[in-house]
Design a protein around this motif. Structure first.
Motif, PDB file in Angstrom:
ATOM      1  N   ARG A 398      -1.184   1.862   1.860  1.00 47.05           N
ATOM      2  CA  ARG A 398       0.235   1.682   1.517  1.00 47.05           C
ATOM      3  C   ARG A 398       0.810   0.490   2.260  1.00 47.05           C
ATOM      4  N   PHE A 399       0.464   0.404   3.522  1.00 43.87           N
ATOM      5  CA  PHE A 399       0.949  -0.712   4.343  1.00 43.87           C
ATOM      6  C   PHE A 399       0.400  -2.032   3.815  1.00 43.87           C
ATOM      7  N   LEU A 400      -0.900  -2.088   3.526  1.00 48.45           N
ATOM      8  CA  LEU A 400      -1.508  -3.323   3.036  1.00 48.45           C
ATOM      9  C   LEU A 400      -0.958  -3.709   1.669  1.00 48.45           C
ATOM     10  N   ARG A 401      -0.673  -2.716   0.845  1.00 50.15           N
ATOM     11  CA  ARG A 401      -0.031  -3.002  -0.457  1.00 50.15           C
ATOM     12  C   ARG A 401       1.248  -3.803  -0.251  1.00 50.15           C
ATOM     13  N   ASP A 402       2.040  -3.400   0.713  1.00 50.17           N
ATOM     14  CA  ASP A 402       3.320  -4.068   0.915  1.00 50.17           C
ATOM     15  C   ASP A 402       3.178  -5.359   1.704  1.00 50.17           C
ATOM     16  N   VAL A 403       2.098  -5.489   2.483  1.00 50.64           N
ATOM     17  CA  VAL A 403       1.798  -6.792   3.084  1.00 50.64           C
ATOM     18  C   VAL A 403       1.549  -7.802   1.967  1.00 50.64           C
ATOM     19  N   ILE A 404       0.806  -7.375   0.950  1.00 46.16           N
ATOM     20  CA  ILE A 404       0.566  -8.256  -0.200  1.00 46.16           C
ATOM     21  C   ILE A 404       1.877  -8.603  -0.885  1.00 46.16           C
ATOM     22  N   LYS A 405       2.719  -7.607  -1.118  1.00 46.24           N
ATOM     23  CA  LYS A 405       4.004  -7.870  -1.778  1.00 46.24           C
ATOM     24  C   LYS A 405       4.840  -8.867  -0.991  1.00 46.24           C
ATOM     25  N   GLU A 406       4.907  -8.681   0.313  1.00 48.49           N
ATOM     26  CA  GLU A 406       5.755  -9.530   1.156  1.00 48.49           C
ATOM     27  C   GLU A 406       5.281 -10.976   1.165  1.00 48.49           C
ATOM     28  N   ASN A 407       3.991 -11.215   0.873  1.00 48.00           N
ATOM     29  CA  ASN A 407       3.436 -12.557   1.021  1.00 48.00           C
ATOM     30  C   ASN A 407       2.963 -13.164  -0.294  1.00 48.00           C
ATOM     31  N   GLN A 408       3.310 -12.515  -1.414  1.00 50.93           N
ATOM     32  CA  GLN A 408       2.869 -13.039  -2.701  1.00 50.93           C
ATOM     33  C   GLN A 408       3.487 -14.393  -3.008  1.00 50.93           C
ATOM     34  N   HIS A 409       4.727 -14.585  -2.617  1.00 51.10           N
ATOM     35  CA  HIS A 409       5.376 -15.870  -2.906  1.00 51.10           C
ATOM     36  C   HIS A 409       4.688 -17.002  -2.152  1.00 51.10           C
ATOM     37  N   ASP A 410       4.334 -16.747  -0.900  1.00 48.66           N
ATOM     38  CA  ASP A 410       3.683 -17.783  -0.086  1.00 48.66           C
ATOM     39  C   ASP A 410       2.192 -17.898  -0.358  1.00 48.66           C
ATOM     40  N   ARG A 411       1.601 -16.905  -1.064  1.00 45.72           N
ATOM     41  CA  ARG A 411       0.157 -16.898  -1.322  1.00 45.72           C
ATOM     42  C   ARG A 411      -0.594 -17.148  -0.013  1.00 45.72           C
ATOM     43  N   ASN A 412      -0.354 -16.238   0.903  1.00 43.54           N
ATOM     44  CA  ASN A 412      -0.766 -16.451   2.293  1.00 43.54           C
ATOM     45  C   ASN A 412      -1.654 -15.336   2.821  1.00 43.54           C
ATOM     46  N   PHE A 413      -2.014 -14.368   1.971  1.00 43.85           N
ATOM     47  CA  PHE A 413      -2.783 -13.215   2.437  1.00 43.85           C
ATOM     48  C   PHE A 413      -3.656 -12.683   1.316  1.00 43.85           C
ATOM     49  N   ARG A 414      -4.913 -12.395   1.636  1.00 41.64           N
ATOM     50  CA  ARG A 414      -5.831 -11.807   0.666  1.00 41.64           C
ATOM     51  C   ARG A 414      -6.697 -10.749   1.342  1.00 41.64           C
ATOM     52  N   ILE A 415      -7.173  -9.825   0.525  1.00 40.95           N
ATOM     53  CA  ILE A 415      -8.133  -8.813   0.965  1.00 40.95           C
ATOM     54  C   ILE A 415      -9.465  -9.126   0.297  1.00 40.95           C
ATOM     55  N   PHE A 416     -10.527  -9.078   1.076  1.00 42.44           N
ATOM     56  CA  PHE A 416     -11.874  -9.383   0.605  1.00 42.44           C
ATOM     57  C   PHE A 416     -12.771  -8.172   0.848  1.00 42.44           C
ATOM     58  N   GLY A 417     -13.678  -7.907  -0.079  1.00 40.30           N
ATOM     59  CA  GLY A 417     -14.598  -6.798   0.113  1.00 40.30           C
ATOM     60  C   GLY A 417     -15.643  -6.745  -0.976  1.00 40.30           C
ATOM     61  N   PRO A 418     -16.831  -6.236  -0.657  1.00 37.12           N
ATOM     62  CA  PRO A 418     -17.934  -6.215  -1.635  1.00 37.12           C
ATOM     63  C   PRO A 418     -17.860  -5.015  -2.571  1.00 37.12           C
ATOM     64  N   ASP A 419     -16.896  -5.020  -3.509  1.00 35.37           N
ATOM     65  CA  ASP A 419     -16.781  -3.974  -4.515  1.00 35.37           C
ATOM     66  C   ASP A 419     -16.494  -2.620  -3.879  1.00 35.37           C
ATOM     67  N   GLU A 420     -15.733  -2.609  -2.780  1.00 30.70           N
ATOM     68  CA  GLU A 420     -15.538  -1.358  -2.049  1.00 30.70           C
ATOM     69  C   GLU A 420     -14.071  -1.061  -1.730  1.00 30.70           C
ATOM     70  N   THR A 421     -13.152  -1.820  -2.273  1.00 30.43           N
ATOM     71  CA  THR A 421     -11.748  -1.605  -1.942  1.00 30.43           C
ATOM     72  C   THR A 421     -11.292  -0.205  -2.360  1.00 30.43           C
ATOM     73  N   VAL A 422     -11.710   0.230  -3.546  1.00 26.70           N
ATOM     74  CA  VAL A 422     -11.376   1.587  -3.980  1.00 26.70           C
ATOM     75  C   VAL A 422     -12.188   2.611  -3.205  1.00 26.70           C
ATOM     76  N   SER A 423     -13.481   2.363  -3.088  1.00 28.58           N
ATOM     77  CA  SER A 423     -14.338   3.297  -2.362  1.00 28.58           C
ATOM     78  C   SER A 423     -13.872   3.488  -0.927  1.00 28.58           C
ATOM     79  N   ASN A 424     -13.342   2.444  -0.330  1.00 27.49           N
ATOM     80  CA  ASN A 424     -12.861   2.537   1.043  1.00 27.49           C
ATOM     81  C   ASN A 424     -11.429   3.064   1.133  1.00 27.49           C
ATOM     82  N   ARG A 425     -10.923   3.587   0.027  1.00 26.24           N
ATOM     83  CA  ARG A 425      -9.630   4.280  -0.039  1.00 26.24           C
ATOM     84  C   ARG A 425      -8.450   3.343   0.195  1.00 26.24           C
ATOM     85  N   LEU A 426      -8.595   2.104  -0.219  1.00 25.16           N
ATOM     86  CA  LEU A 426      -7.489   1.149  -0.144  1.00 25.16           C
ATOM     87  C   LEU A 426      -6.888   0.893  -1.523  1.00 25.16           C
ATOM     88  N   GLU A 427      -7.112   1.819  -2.450  1.00 28.28           N
ATOM     89  CA  GLU A 427      -6.763   1.569  -3.842  1.00 28.28           C
ATOM     90  C   GLU A 427      -5.285   1.369  -4.091  1.00 28.28           C
TER      91      GLU A 427
END
Length: 788
Positions: A398-427
């Protein structure tokens, strides 16, 4: 476009100047302009470095300068072949950047002498395009990552072009071979462009390279199959090669410009086939043709120092070196004072357009702070210790979701992962963004779009490489990964940690955002995947690095994870490793308590301790979510059956708190450590990883002889979650027995309790074999505040 004879002549002269500087770096410490006959005392006593790739890279750098000027390109240079340092140093020196960064390396004869002497010399610079080299974001000491770094650099950088030189030896590595597929993830509208230049010079250290020995047709088909438009420049005759390279580069840049323009007008355009260049030239081009009867140019023997020059070498080698250097006609390139002649110097781009001065290659210059929501707003209510949780990483999603929202205009933050974002419960992040994907999307695909802030490819190398390139050019990010498979990037982590350590020592290098690695799907919760997925050893690897670079956090619950995540995302120039669980688990601290605990990094848990008014009989310590659960369950057993025993419970969030303050900036002083752990009481410690890591971190503490650590000891299989702790003897029953074994005062009560616990282990084994799940008393266990 066809070059005029004057343009060709100037480009060739500039290339000769770069080659002359490169040979000088390999060999000389005096007489840099050969104003007197070359003598042995002018030559370095140790000749270290690599010539083979250098002239080809000088050729490329020279021609890139031309197109930067012609098209006003915002371009940086990534040197992928190993040991390409002489070329990048020569290029940045000729354009003036090197002298601006290092004013003592002046644009004159004395500056040339210093430039030559420092190369591969004690106290000098290395043979790679290392951190001290202006314009570099890529060390190149270990092969395979140039292309993934380059793609990471252009994400959210729509005007940036990265010219990535890929060595044909480097092209044989797994990470590089996979990185060609990065073109399926590039958004032509919002991202920049990578222009790969595959440099085929035919040989590695002593073997031919695979790609240089396949046919032109097969090579062309290979890259077309990867989705590229390959252009070829092949030969060795200088004038023809200059013409060919200029023509191909112009075509490639025009194609890039057309693709970028089309992206602004065609919302549904097909994935473009970006251009790439194959440059086939001799290894050691323009160097000695033959030495002592052995072929040098165009052969593997050109790889390192192609000509031995020393007191023990054949005396004619000294003359051969002088002839080689004079073949570049330095008197035509530099004036009497050693300065590059004005008509050649004007070929270099100006200001920040110089590849050595481009701000993207010193990413801290462009770094902006993340906009972070208040992590306290995402807190789990913990009215009493042990309430049920949803899964710690799920809460952090939830927190990371809103980190993305807060920085979408600046395009300043990304999450990287090997096909595991959902599996790692960050969906939950997909409520704010999608996975970026520029290949076809079909019905029933999820969270795919051309534009997104999540990058997923089933290659840990690519995910880490993309993120490193993203960070090195001034942005922020997070890499999430299964704990067992982070080992795939052990070596990449090594190189990045070394880069951070070295750049700290360079005042002109600005700090960059930290490399944040979230490890989940951990060893203790891999019951359905089994032994192959059970390995917490990355922590052992991380702690080898410099104390001012690495940090390791093991938050015991969701509120602690939120506090740690916020801290790491705000930090700069570290590698932060966070280990957290994804399964529903008990929650121990409310947010106020979590902040205080994580700020300390280590502390006594008052709610579980009963030594407030007396000396403890035993310390029960834990680090990690499952170890915390098992320690608290063991504490409840001891306090129920042996209420006279005084227990102090200590939880460790910041692993380096265990180390001495003289060894790590986060470490505790001996006084503070001894106050927590005492100097003579037994300590039973449940640890997330291999137990000897705790012993290693505390080896010289006063109470180390009384420290007994339980952790993972390479016992695993497909089994229940609790049985994993039993297999490794880190379960509550073994921990409680450890306490009894170390406290003779438990007497007969202890003997009877130990037998009861032994029987419980037998009952557990029988139950899971019969039922395929843990006993109800394990599954339904709750922390109940003891009455005493």
């Amino acid at each position: 476009m066809k070059l005029s004879s004057e343009e060709t002549s100037k480009l060739h002269a500039y290339w000769r100047a770069a080659n002359y500087l490169s040979v000088g770096q390999l060999y000389l410490r005096h007489n840099p302009l050969l104003k007197e006959p070359l003598k042995l005392e002018h030559v370095k006593n140790m000749l270290l470095g690599h010539w083979g790739t250098t002239p080809g890279q000088n050729f490329i750098y020279t021609h890139l300068n031309r197109v930067i000027n012609k098209y006003d390109l915002d371009m940086i240079y990534v040197s992928g072949p190993g040991h390409g340092g002489p070329a990048v140093v020569a290029g940045t020196y000729l354009e003036g950047t090197y002298t601006e960064v290092y004013p003592n390396i002046t644009q004159d004869e004395d500056g040339l002498r210093k430039l030559f002497t420092q190369f591969s010399y004690p106290g000098g610079i290395s043979s790679h395009a290392s951190p001290p080299t202006p314009g570099s974001i890529h060390e190149g000491g270990e092969l395979g990552y140039s292309l993934s770094h380059s793609f990471g650099a252009v994400l959210d950088n729509p005007s940036l072009v990265v010219a990535c030189v890929v060595g044909d030896g480097e092209a044989e590595t797994g990470p590089l071979a996979t990185a060609w597929h990065s073109n399926k993830f590039l958004n032509p509208l919002t991202d920049g462009v990578v222009l790969p230049i595959l440099h085929l010079n035919g040989y590695k250290i002593s073997n031919p390279t695979v790609l240089a020995r396949i046919s032109h047709e097969e090579l062309e088909q290979l890259f077309k199959g990867y989705g590229w438009t390959p252009y070829f420049v092949e030969g060795e005759e200088p004038e023809a090669m200059h013409q060919a390279m200029a023509t191909v580069l112009d075509e490639a840049i025009e194609q890039i410009k057309a693709i970028k323009l089309n992206a602004t007008t065609q919302a549904d355009m097909e994935r473009p086939r970006w251009p790439m260049i194959v440059l086939r030239s001799p290894k050691g081009w323009t160097g000695p043709k033959e030495v002592d009867g052995f072929k040098i140019e165009g052969n593997f023997r050109a790889h390192q120092i192609p000509l031995a020059v020393s007191a023990s070498a054949p005396p004619e080698h000294l003359q051969m070196l002088e002839d080689w250097m004079k073949s570049y006609h330095p008197e035509e390139l530099f004036d009497e004072n050693g300065r590059l002649k004005p008509e050649l110097a004007e070929l270099a781009p100006k200001g920040d357009r110089r590849m050595g001065a481009n701000p993207h290659a010193n990413g801290g210059q462009l770094l902006r702070n993340l906009r972070l929501p208040d992590f306290r707003d995402y807190a789990i209510a913990v009215n009493s210790p042990g309430v049920n949780g949803e899964g710690d990483t799920y809460v952090s999603g939830r927190f990371l979701r809103d980190v993305i929202k807060e920085n979408q205009h600046d395009r300043n933050f990304r999450i990287f992962g090997p096909d595991e974002t959902v599996s790692n419960r960050l969906e939950l992040v997909f409520e704010a963004t999608n996975r970026q994907w520029d290949a076809p999307i079909i019905e029933h695909d999820e969270f795919l779009a051309r534009d997104g802030s999540v990058m997923e490819m089933l290659s840990e190398h690519q995910c880490e490489g993309w993120l490193e390139g993203y960070l090195l050019t001034g942005r922020h990010g997070l890499f999430n990964c299964y704990e067992a498979f982070i080992h795939i990037v052990d070596s990449m982590f090594n190189q990045h940690a070394k880069w951070l350590k070295t750049t700290l020592e360079l005042p002109w290098r600005r700090k960059i955002a930290s490399l944040n690695i979230l490890l989940t799907s951990t060893v203790w919760r891999q019951d359905h995947n089994g032994f192959t997925h059970q390995d917490p050893g990355f922590l052992d690897h991380v702690v080898n690095k410099k104390a001012n670079i690495v940090r390791v956090y093991l938050p015991p619950d969701a509120n602690c994870l939120l506090s740690v995540m916020d801290h790491c995302l705000r930090s700069y120039h570290y590698v932060n490793v966070i280990v957290a669980g994804k399964h529903p688990a008990p929650q121990w601290l409310n947010m106020e308590q979590a902040i205080a605990h994580c700020t300390r990094g280590i502390g006594i848990w008052n709610f579980a301790s009963n030594d407030q008014d007396a000396e403890p009989d035993v310390i029960m310590a834990c680090s990690g979510d499952v170890p915390t659960l098992e320690i608290l369950a063991a504490v409840s057993i001891i306090r129920e059956h042996l209420p006279q025993i005084r227990i102090r419970v200590i939880n460790v969030v910041d692993l380096f708190k265990l180390q001495k303050s003289s060894e790590h900036t986060h470490g505790l002083s001996d006084k503070d450590y001894d106050a927590l752990f005492t100097v003579n009481k037994p300590v039973v410690f449940a640890f997330h990883g291999y137990p000897w890591l705790v012993h290693r971190l505390t080896y010289n503490r006063a109470n180390n002889t009384n420290l007994h650590v339980r952790g993972y000891k390479e016992e695993g299989t497909i089994t229940t979650s609790f049985d994993m702790t039993v297999l490794n003897e880190m379960d509550r029953f073994h921990l409680a027995m450890d306490v009894i074994d170390r406290l003779p005062q438990t007497g007969t009560q202890g003997v009877y309790l130990k037998q009861l616990l032994t029987d419980k282990l037998t009952e557990h084994k029988q139950y899971i074999k019969a039922n395929g799940k843990d006993m109800p008393e394990i599954l339904n266990w709750k922390w109940n505040q003891p009455t005493q």
